[in-house]
Motif scaffolding. Structure first.
Motif, short mmCIF file in Angstrom:
data_model
loop_
_atom_site.label_atom_id
_atom_site.label_comp_id
_atom_site.label_asym_id
_atom_site.label_seq_id
_atom_site.Cartn_x
_atom_site.Cartn_y
_atom_site.Cartn_z
N ASP A 1 -2.04 11.65 0.97
CA ASP A 1 -3.15 10.69 1.06
C ASP A 1 -3.38 10.24 2.50
O ASP A 1 -4.52 10.08 2.94
CB ASP A 1 -2.86 9.47 0.17
N LYS B 1 -7.61 5.33 -3.42
CA LYS B 1 -6.23 5.70 -3.07
C LYS B 1 -5.44 4.49 -2.61
O LYS B 1 -4.24 4.36 -2.93
CB LYS B 1 -6.26 6.78 -1.97
N HIS C 1 -2.18 2.91 -4.60
CA HIS C 1 -0.97 3.27 -3.87
C HIS C 1 0.16 2.31 -4.24
O HIS C 1 -0.02 1.10 -4.29
CB HIS C 1 -1.24 3.19 -2.37
#
Length: 317
Positions: free
Chosen positions: A67, A136, A140
């Motif tokens: 990522d 993302k 996370h």
């Protein structure tokens, strides 16, 4: 760095970013008007490009692994695009006038088409990449990333411990056999003290072997027990007959290839002597090639081994 130093560093970074954003604002707004955007769209166009760069920078500091790599690529792409549009704005003086509503970004038609495609695709790309980066960052979980790294490190350490334990067990298994063989060789090579004169050999009574062993080693006297019982000998190499050892070797090596069939492997697997293992290996190889012969070498190795153990003093067997 203390807390005050960190705050000063962050404030300085924000000041530099804001000033750079203001410098780039004019160029990106003129480019937006040149590709047909109205006054409101031209006012918001710099936020679309430079704002996504700031978002990608924040995502780079938060994310990890793949990522983080994705966020770095988005940041690099939009940085190059903003630099290219600022460069084009500096090359074309017609874009600097406030009265222009539409114009060309390059004199060469293919270059103009490529620049227009780039300028018009940046807002669409900001919607896609910005949404992906925000998703993302929101999903996370730093603890899961740390636990995954810890689990990976733990698995590696467990594999290393298992390999070390396996090697130690192999060494411990081969040590008793080597110790027994070396002890028997020393006993066979040790000279036996006998009387030199014929009269003394005829008249003097012969001392038991246990007394000679006590004097040579300096240990406390022990009661003479004669030969070592068969049960006290190693059951791995002295109680099995040649036929039994051969049967065990045939079962053990049924799925072995010719390359794996070696004397050392047979010795460690069957717990037999080296010479006996060589004879057993030759016999198995002869059976595989169809040229089997009697186990003369194996019988000879067994008889010699038994003879050495019978003549050994008590306590060294």
């Amino acid at each position: 760095m203390n807390r005050l130093g960190r705050i000063t560093l962050v404030v300085g970074l924000l000041a530099v970013v804001l000033m750079a954003f203001r410098v780039s604002w004019n160029a990106l707004s003129d480019v937006a008007r040149a590709i047909g955007a109205d006054s409101t769209a031209a006012l918001l166009y710099p936020i679309v490009v430079d704002g996504l760069m700031a978002l990608a920078l924040v995502a780079t500091l938060v994310l990890t692994g793949t990522d983080r790599t994705f966020a770095l690529r988005v940041l690099a792409t939009y940085t190059i695009a903003s630099l290219l549009l600022n460069y084009v704005h500096g090359l074309i003086p017609a874009l600097h006038t406030a009265s222009i509503q539409w114009g060309r970004l390059a004199d060469w038609a293919p270059a103009n088409w490529a620049l227009v495609l780039l300028a018009t695709s940046l807002p669409v790309g900001s919607i896609y990449f910005g949404s992906d980066l925000v998703a993302k960052v929101l999903h996370h979980n730093p603890e899961s990333a740390d636990s995954a790294e810890a689990a990976c490190a733990k698995s590696w350490s467990q594999q290393a411990d298992e390999q070390a334990a396996r090697s130690r067990s192999d060494q411990a298994a081969s040590a008793p056999e080597q110790l027994t063989e070396s002890t028997s060789m020393k006993v066979a090579e040790a000279p036996v003290t006998r009387p030199t004169e014929a009269d003394e050999s005829a008249t003097a009574p012969r001392r038991p072997r246990s007394a000679v062993a006590v004097e040579s080693t300096g240990a406390a006297p022990r009661r003479a027990t004669g030969r070592v019982p068969t049960i006290a000998k190693s059951t791995a190499d002295r109680t099995r007959t040649d036929a039994e050892v051969l049967d065990e070797a045939r079962l053990l090596t049924a799925d072995w290839s010719d390359d794996r069939l070696s004397a050392e492997r047979l010795r460690s697997a069957l717990r037999i002597g080296q010479k006996r293992a060589r004879a057993l290996r030759d016999q198995l190889q002869a059976e595989r090639t169809g040229q089997a012969e009697p186990l003369d070498g194996l019988d000879e190795a067994t008889s010699q081994r038994q003879k050495e153990l019978d003549t050994a003093p008590v306590g060294t067997a």
